[in-house]
Design a protein around this motif. Sequence first.
Motif, mmCIF file in Angstrom:
data_model
loop_
_atom_site.group_PDB
_atom_site.id
_atom_site.type_symbol
_atom_site.label_atom_id
_atom_site.label_comp_id
_atom_site.label_asym_id
_atom_site.label_seq_id
_atom_site.Cartn_x
_atom_site.Cartn_y
_atom_site.Cartn_z
ATOM 1 N N VAL A 1 17.225 1.269 41.492
ATOM 2 C CA VAL A 1 18.067 1.021 42.666
ATOM 3 C C VAL A 1 17.434 1.617 43.915
ATOM 4 N N THR A 2 17.047 2.888 43.836
ATOM 5 C CA THR A 2 16.504 3.565 45.017
ATOM 6 C C THR A 2 15.175 2.970 45.460
ATOM 7 N N GLU A 3 14.277 2.737 44.517
ATOM 8 C CA GLU A 3 12.955 2.220 44.875
ATOM 9 C C GLU A 3 13.034 0.806 45.435
ATOM 10 N N GLU A 4 13.922 -0.002 44.912
ATOM 11 C CA GLU A 4 14.072 -1.354 45.467
ATOM 12 C C GLU A 4 14.720 -1.321 46.843
ATOM 13 N N LEU A 5 15.715 -0.460 47.036
ATOM 14 C CA LEU A 5 16.301 -0.308 48.367
ATOM 15 C C LEU A 5 15.235 0.092 49.385
ATOM 16 N N LEU A 6 14.334 0.981 48.986
ATOM 17 C CA LEU A 6 13.313 1.471 49.907
ATOM 18 C C LEU A 6 12.187 0.467 50.110
ATOM 19 N N PHE A 7 11.541 0.038 49.018
ATOM 20 C CA PHE A 7 10.334 -0.781 49.132
ATOM 21 C C PHE A 7 10.637 -2.252 49.405
ATOM 22 N N ARG A 8 11.415 -2.890 48.555
ATOM 23 C CA ARG A 8 11.725 -4.308 48.739
ATOM 24 C C ARG A 8 12.918 -4.533 49.653
ATOM 25 N N GLY A 9 13.639 -3.457 49.982
ATOM 26 C CA GLY A 9 14.760 -3.576 50.890
ATOM 27 C C GLY A 9 14.371 -3.216 52.308
ATOM 28 N N TRP A 10 14.400 -1.926 52.606
ATOM 29 C CA TRP A 10 14.188 -1.479 53.977
ATOM 30 C C TRP A 10 12.779 -1.787 54.504
ATOM 31 N N ILE A 11 11.738 -1.424 53.756
ATOM 32 C CA ILE A 11 10.368 -1.603 54.245
ATOM 33 C C ILE A 11 9.980 -3.081 54.263
ATOM 34 N N TYR A 12 10.226 -3.793 53.166
ATOM 35 C CA TYR A 12 9.810 -5.188 53.085
ATOM 36 C C TYR A 12 10.478 -6.040 54.159
ATOM 37 N N THR A 13 11.766 -5.828 54.378
ATOM 38 C CA THR A 13 12.476 -6.631 55.377
ATOM 39 C C THR A 13 11.858 -6.464 56.751
ATOM 40 N N GLY A 14 11.553 -5.225 57.126
ATOM 41 C CA GLY A 14 10.961 -4.990 58.432
ATOM 42 C C GLY A 14 9.565 -5.585 58.563
ATOM 43 N N LEU A 15 8.728 -5.372 57.557
ATOM 44 C CA LEU A 15 7.369 -5.914 57.611
ATOM 45 C C LEU A 15 7.371 -7.439 57.530
ATOM 46 N N ARG A 16 8.245 -7.992 56.714
ATOM 47 C CA ARG A 16 8.323 -9.457 56.573
ATOM 48 C C ARG A 16 8.720 -10.115 57.886
ATOM 49 N N PHE A 17 9.626 -9.492 58.605
ATOM 50 C CA PHE A 17 10.120 -10.049 59.867
ATOM 51 C C PHE A 17 9.027 -10.059 60.934
ATOM 52 N N HIS A 18 8.238 -8.984 60.985
ATOM 53 C CA HIS A 18 7.248 -8.835 62.058
ATOM 54 C C HIS A 18 5.839 -9.251 61.651
ATOM 55 N N TRP A 19 5.487 -9.144 60.367
ATOM 56 C CA TRP A 19 4.113 -9.411 59.934
ATOM 57 C C TRP A 19 3.966 -10.700 59.135
ATOM 58 N N GLY A 20 5.013 -11.171 58.520
ATOM 59 C CA GLY A 20 4.896 -12.335 57.662
ATOM 60 C C GLY A 20 4.860 -11.961 56.189
ATOM 61 N N LEU A 21 4.792 -12.996 55.333
ATOM 62 C CA LEU A 21 4.954 -12.808 53.894
ATOM 63 C C LEU A 21 3.868 -11.949 53.259
ATOM 64 N N TRP A 22 2.612 -12.390 53.318
ATOM 65 C CA TRP A 22 1.573 -11.727 52.532
ATOM 66 C C TRP A 22 1.270 -10.304 52.982
ATOM 67 N N PRO A 23 1.177 -10.030 54.289
ATOM 68 C CA PRO A 23 1.001 -8.624 54.680
ATOM 69 C C PRO A 23 2.145 -7.739 54.191
#
Length: 254
Positions: A168-190
């Motif tokens: 739960v915690t690792e997904e909230l952090l990596f695929r949740g908070w971090i991924y959402t921000g990077l996906r929005f500004h950098w795109g999918l693969w980065p």
Amino acid sequence: MDAAADDSRAETPFGFVGLCLSLAALAGIGLLVAFVIGAIGAVCVGLVLGWQAMMEAARAMLALRDDATGRRALFVAMIVFHVGLSVAIFLMARWRGGTAWRDLIGWRGFRLADKTIWVIMAGALIYSALANSALEHVLPHPAVQLTIPADLVASAALFALAVIVAPVTEELLFRGWIYTGLRFHWGLWPALLTTSALFAGAHYESTHLYALAVFPIGLALGIIRERTGSIKASILFHAANNFVALALAALSRG
């Protein structure tokens, strides 16, 4: 109209600098929440088992003693830290996103009928089982994630940590908070590669092998998050993967 504009800005994930600053804030808030939970827990343990037992557990944890008491205390402390960080992420998402906070961490439902997700999960689980089996024979000192304690209480705490709390915690952090921000500004693969690398780095040990073995699992988790739009799906797979790893470790020990 102004209110709508403000709400739209609130839904936008942080940019790179803001994301880094938010991670520092999450660490601080998480530690504070964990301290409060730990203090309450310590008082409860002291009242039930006695203050001497509580102090002995604290000394064993701080000294990193490799005995039953030390392992129990360490796993419980890790559970408390993970819970504190999870609470911090929910609080940060709620503050940043307002009513749309779920979008910032992908806290959405997903379709169990999506066959592609199950194919990805099955393939990744097979890879994980093979990789963990290989690591047990290659690593001179297996990582703690691959070691089942002989003590029953410590084993139960490790199970709770690995199969329930950490996913739960690792997904909230990596695929949740971090991924959402990077996906929005950098795109999918980065975003996918960066979060997978960070996820692997969080599982680092001295030989580098465990982190390298974890990297493809991070990619699979990221793909599941991307396809479903939900970290609940990646939490489910993460928990299943850790359960398989623990089951294999238990079988090899027995």
